[in-house]
Design an enzyme around this catalytic site. Structure first.
Site, short mmCIF file in Angstrom:
data_model
loop_
_atom_site.label_atom_id
_atom_site.label_comp_id
_atom_site.label_asym_id
_atom_site.label_seq_id
_atom_site.Cartn_x
_atom_site.Cartn_y
_atom_site.Cartn_z
N HIS A 187 5.80 13.18 11.13
CA HIS A 187 7.10 13.61 10.59
C HIS A 187 7.62 14.86 11.31
O HIS A 187 8.83 15.06 11.40
CB HIS A 187 6.98 13.85 9.09
CG HIS A 187 7.00 12.58 8.30
ND1 HIS A 187 7.97 12.27 7.39
CD2 HIS A 187 6.14 11.52 8.30
CE1 HIS A 187 7.72 11.08 6.85
NE2 HIS A 187 6.61 10.61 7.39
N TRP B 34 0.81 0.47 17.83
CA TRP B 34 -0.39 1.30 18.02
C TRP B 34 -0.38 2.52 17.11
O TRP B 34 -1.41 2.88 16.53
CB TRP B 34 -0.50 1.72 19.49
CG TRP B 34 -0.60 0.58 20.45
CD1 TRP B 34 -0.93 -0.72 20.18
CD2 TRP B 34 -0.34 0.62 21.86
NE1 TRP B 34 -0.90 -1.49 21.31
CE2 TRP B 34 -0.54 -0.69 22.37
CE3 TRP B 34 0.04 1.63 22.74
CZ2 TRP B 34 -0.38 -1.00 23.72
CZ3 TRP B 34 0.21 1.31 24.09
CH2 TRP B 34 -0.01 0.01 24.57
#
Length: 361
Positions: free
Chosen positions: A77, A194
């Site tokens: 984030h 991934w």
């Protein structure tokens, strides 16, 4: 002995010395820190006291628990607040430095708790918020069985401004929207898959507030491929309340499924890469470490940073093997990749079970 013979002998000796030097690599000198531990660069010694502090006082004695999950979420984030067109400093610690702004972004709901937990460590130690966030995330992952040593680079400058809003993908976003946002930050569709290995050791608090700490797979304390398996199973239920924005039906009681994960596991752009992660621990580990390292450098000049990767602990070995949950069979798999068969897996014995919430949530 003639001059020509001497010259030939000298050339032969020189070649022999050169060959010997190539065959026997030089031993790299390591710096010994004040506490006796060693590292490739003396500048990295400052990290060992921080390592000890967070292992004991943030991660509850080097556990792979709630604080690890939240610290890993924070790395993303903070870093994804980066866009060549919209601005943002990337992995610069702005989510801590400007927490009163960024923790109020809708996509950052609930992240204020780990920000509040990490801020005292940043204030206590001589480290920037950007460095601390990525260091704590890398250390946390190393606590999990099957985890990886994410490369860590030291020296990020302090953030100078808050990230713009709307740069963090939401669980209710479409696949095209998510991939476009990640492409803007420099990531391909396979790299998005991934990165989502992080959901192997993750849980949700705010998607359904009635069931905080609900994990995304049945083994949230182990970094494995169960997340990639279980997101491909047919959804049967909502573990808490229904009709939550960004939630899809889950196969197991006590397990929550994000709508975005459900769609990415089935979209033609990502489905085959998603399936390739099933029962492929080396690939999960290698790809996740490389892509996390790339993410941790968003907005940073790597040439000005110091490689301190050797400070990150070695993770415990993987526990258990890839499997279908008890009560499921391969007929429950909603396979979306037509190019290759779904890996042959057996189910745990016994009836269908419930997944407990993550402790400490």
């Amino acid at each position: 002995m003639s001059f020509k013979t001497l010259s030939a002998l000298a050339l032969a000796l020189g070649a022999a010395v050169q060959f010997a030097s190539a065959a026997v690599p030089l031993v790299q000198k390591r710096a010994t820190c004040a506490d006796g531990r060693t590292t490739a660069n003396a500048a990295c010694c400052v990290l060992f006291p921080i390592l000890d502090d967070i292992q004991e006082n943030l991660f509850d004695g080097a556990q792979c628990g709630e604080e690890v999950h939240e610290s890993l979420r924070l790395t993303f984030h903070d870093a994804i607040g980066f866009s060549p067109t919209l601005g943002g400093g990337g992995a610069d610690g702005s989510i801590i430095a400007f927490d009163t702004i960024e923790t109020n972004f809708p996509a950052n709901a609930g992240i204020d708790e780990i920000v509040s937990a990490q801020k005292p460590f940043v204030a206590k130690h001589n480290i920037s918020a950007g460095d601390f966030i990525q260091f704590a995330g890398a250390v946390g992952v190393s606590n999990c069985p099957g985890g990886v040593r994410i490369p860590f680079f030291l020296g990020r400058p302090d953030a100078v401004a808050a990230s713009p809003d709307h740069l963090v993908p939401e669980p209710f976003d479409s696949v095209d929207s998510i991939l476009a946002r990640m492409s803007d930050a420099g990531f391909s569709p396979v790299e998005v898959v991934w990165l989502l290995a992080s959901h192997s050791i993750a849980a949700a608090d705010k998607v359904d507030p009635s069931i905080p700490g609900t994990p995304f797979d049945s083994t949230p304390g182990v970094f494995d491929s169960q997340f990639f398996i279980e997101t491909q199973l047919k959804g049967r239920l909502f573990p808490g309340t229904a009709d939550n924005k960004g939630e899809a039906q889950s196969p197991l009681q006590g397990e929550i499924r994000l709508q975005s994960d459900h769609l990415l596991a089935r979209d033609p752009q990502t489905a085959c890469e998603w399936q390739s992660m099933v029962n492929n621990q080396p690939k999960i580990q290698n790809r996740f470490a490389a892509t996390m390292s790339k993410m941790a450098l968003l907005g940073q000049d790597k040439t000005k940073l110091i490689d301190c990767s050797d400070v990150i602990p070695t993770p415990p070995a993987l526990v258990g093997a890839a499997h279908l949950p008890a009560g499921f069979s391969l007929s429950d798999v909603e396979q979306a990749c037509a190019a290759t068969p779904f890996p042959a897996l057996t189910a745990d014995p016994g009836p269908v079970t419930s997944v407990p919430p993550v402790p400490g949530s």
